[in-house]
Enzyme design. Structure first.
Site, PDB file in Angstrom:
ATOM      1  N   HIS A  17      30.569  71.652  56.085  1.00 33.74           N
ATOM      2  CA  HIS A  17      30.100  72.606  57.093  1.00 33.74           C
ATOM      3  C   HIS A  17      29.069  71.933  58.001  1.00 33.74           C
ATOM      4  CE1 HIS A  17      26.122  74.461  55.303  1.00 33.74           C
ATOM      5  NE2 HIS A  17      26.138  73.160  55.165  1.00 33.74           N
ATOM      6  N   CYS A  36      21.292  69.112  59.522  1.00 33.83           N
ATOM      7  CA  CYS A  36      22.377  70.047  59.178  1.00 33.83           C
ATOM      8  C   CYS A  36      23.248  70.375  60.389  1.00 33.83           C
ATOM      9  CB  CYS A  36      21.811  71.351  58.605  1.00 33.83           C
ATOM     10  SG  CYS A  36      20.933  71.098  57.059  1.00 33.83           S
ATOM     11  N   HIS A  42      28.782  67.798  57.278  1.00 38.78           N
ATOM     12  CA  HIS A  42      28.417  67.215  55.992  1.00 38.78           C
ATOM     13  C   HIS A  42      28.975  68.175  54.945  1.00 38.78           C
ATOM     14  CE1 HIS A  42      25.210  70.052  56.944  1.00 38.78           C
ATOM     15  NE2 HIS A  42      25.051  70.195  55.646  1.00 38.78           N
ATOM     16  N   HIS A  44      28.903  69.995  50.627  1.00 37.87           N
ATOM     17  CA  HIS A  44      28.190  70.349  49.398  1.00 37.87           C
ATOM     18  C   HIS A  44      29.165  70.655  48.268  1.00 37.87           C
ATOM     19  CE1 HIS A  44      24.391  70.685  51.551  1.00 37.87           C
ATOM     20  NE2 HIS A  44      24.991  71.424  52.458  1.00 37.87           N
ATOM     21  N   ASP A  82      37.591  76.227  48.923  1.00 41.45           N
ATOM     22  CA  ASP A  82      37.529  74.919  48.272  1.00 41.45           C
ATOM     23  C   ASP A  82      38.253  73.846  49.079  1.00 41.45           C
ATOM     24  OD1 ASP A  82      36.881  73.071  46.232  1.00 41.45           O
ATOM     25  OD2 ASP A  82      38.854  73.329  45.328  1.00 41.45           O
ATOM     26  N   HIS A  83      37.586  72.705  49.258  1.00 40.33           N
ATOM     27  CA  HIS A  83      38.125  71.580  50.030  1.00 40.33           C
ATOM     28  C   HIS A  83      38.493  72.004  51.448  1.00 40.33           C
ATOM     29  CE1 HIS A  83      38.009  69.576  46.190  1.00 40.33           C
ATOM     30  NE2 HIS A  83      38.285  68.438  46.776  1.00 40.33           N
ATOM     31  N   GLU A 127      23.680  75.888  46.928  1.00 40.04           N
ATOM     32  CA  GLU A 127      24.208  74.937  47.911  1.00 40.04           C
ATOM     33  C   GLU A 127      23.942  73.508  47.440  1.00 40.04           C
ATOM     34  OE1 GLU A 127      24.258  75.455  52.495  1.00 40.04           O
ATOM     35  OE2 GLU A 127      22.372  74.496  51.988  1.00 40.04           O
TER      36      GLU A 127
END
Lengths: 137, 137
Positions: A17, A36, A42, A44, A82-83, A127
């Protein structure tokens, strides 16, 4: 007075994100969101804890079948995020900044219709190991 | 000989994608890790050095200085970045943690002052997946 119990299910998802307000220029975004806001994203390892509060059912002894809760979270949340790139790949964050706060609210709203009305639902979202949020409070 | 480990972390986006293959082939080999819009992780980097304690300080190497060196040479280049796009030493490489840990070794090792020896890098991608590298020996 009933005997309320909280049950918890942990799941996780890995996503990319960036934090960005499209109404602001790049300079203002960097000022507010720092690294950010970097343009190439980037990511998490998000840890999700879903908490359900209620009285154990007389027949089963369950507040809620944890296997069913696990399946529900996987179907409604993990498969969606996810992913994925939260900004680019999900309709929920097309026009909503994917902060941990907003992700927790979105997860709550996705799950709430599928949890029995008599039960309370609370979301905790990590996060990073040190940054986490809860909703509702 | 004593081994000392310093832990640092960074959050980054990446994808596993071989540009010489079709999208179908990438999906077949890398699964959801090939998502074209990236996903991301909270990476943990364990840097282990070895040596004998200095008679004057009792240190192999000042752990605070080691942390500053790892931050300067490695994590500042990786934190809140896209590993495929933003990182010079990963350019034209497949962005697996195997290749990333080798890249980090090559960035860091030349900057450790003698007689400090880099012994091992451990790079944790998720709570269930990590790699270790001992410098190709």
């Amino acid at each position: 007075m009933g005997k309320k119990v909280a049950i918890f299910r942990k799941e996780h998802f890995n996503s990319a994100h960036r934090l960005f307000n499209a109404d602001w220029n790049d300079e203002k975004n960097m000022e507010v969101f720092g690294k950010c806001a970097l343009p190439n994203y980037h990511g998490h390892n998000y840890e999700l804890i879903v908490k359900i509060i209620g009285e154990p059912d007389e027949k089963t002894g369950y507040v809620m079948d944890l296997k069913k809760l696990s399946d529900l979270v996987k179907e409604k949340i993990i498969e969606r995020f996810d992913h994925k790139n939260l900004n680019l790949d999900t309709k929920e964050f097309k026009n909503l900044n994917p902060t941990a706060e907003n992700i927790a609210i979105v997860i709550y709203e996705l799950l709430r219709p599928h949890i029995d009305n008599g039960k309370d639902l609370q979301i905790r979202l990590y996060e990073t190991p040190r940054n986490f949020v809860e909703y509702p409070v | 000989m004593v081994y000392l480990t310093r832990i640092e972390h960074f959050n980054a986006a990446h994808k596993l994608y071989n540009p010489n293959w079709s999208k179908d082939k990438n999906d077949e080999v890398f699964g959801k890790c090939a998502n074209e819009n990236w996903h991301g992780h909270n990476f943990e980097l364990f840097v282990t050095i070895k040596g004998d304690p200095d008679p004057d300080t009792g240190f192999i190497f000042d752990a605070k200085k080691l942390g500053a060196l790892v931050t300067e040479k490695v994590t500042e280049k990786l934190d809140h970045r896209n590993l495929n796009v933003d990182v010079d030493f990963m350019k034209d490489k497949l962005c697996s943690i195997e290749n990333l840990v080798i890249g980090i070794w090559n960035e860091l090792e030349p900057h450790l002052p003698l007689p400090v020896q880099l012994h091992c890098l451990k790079l944790v991608e998720t709570p269930k997946i990590f790699v270790e590298y001992y410098g190709g020996k």
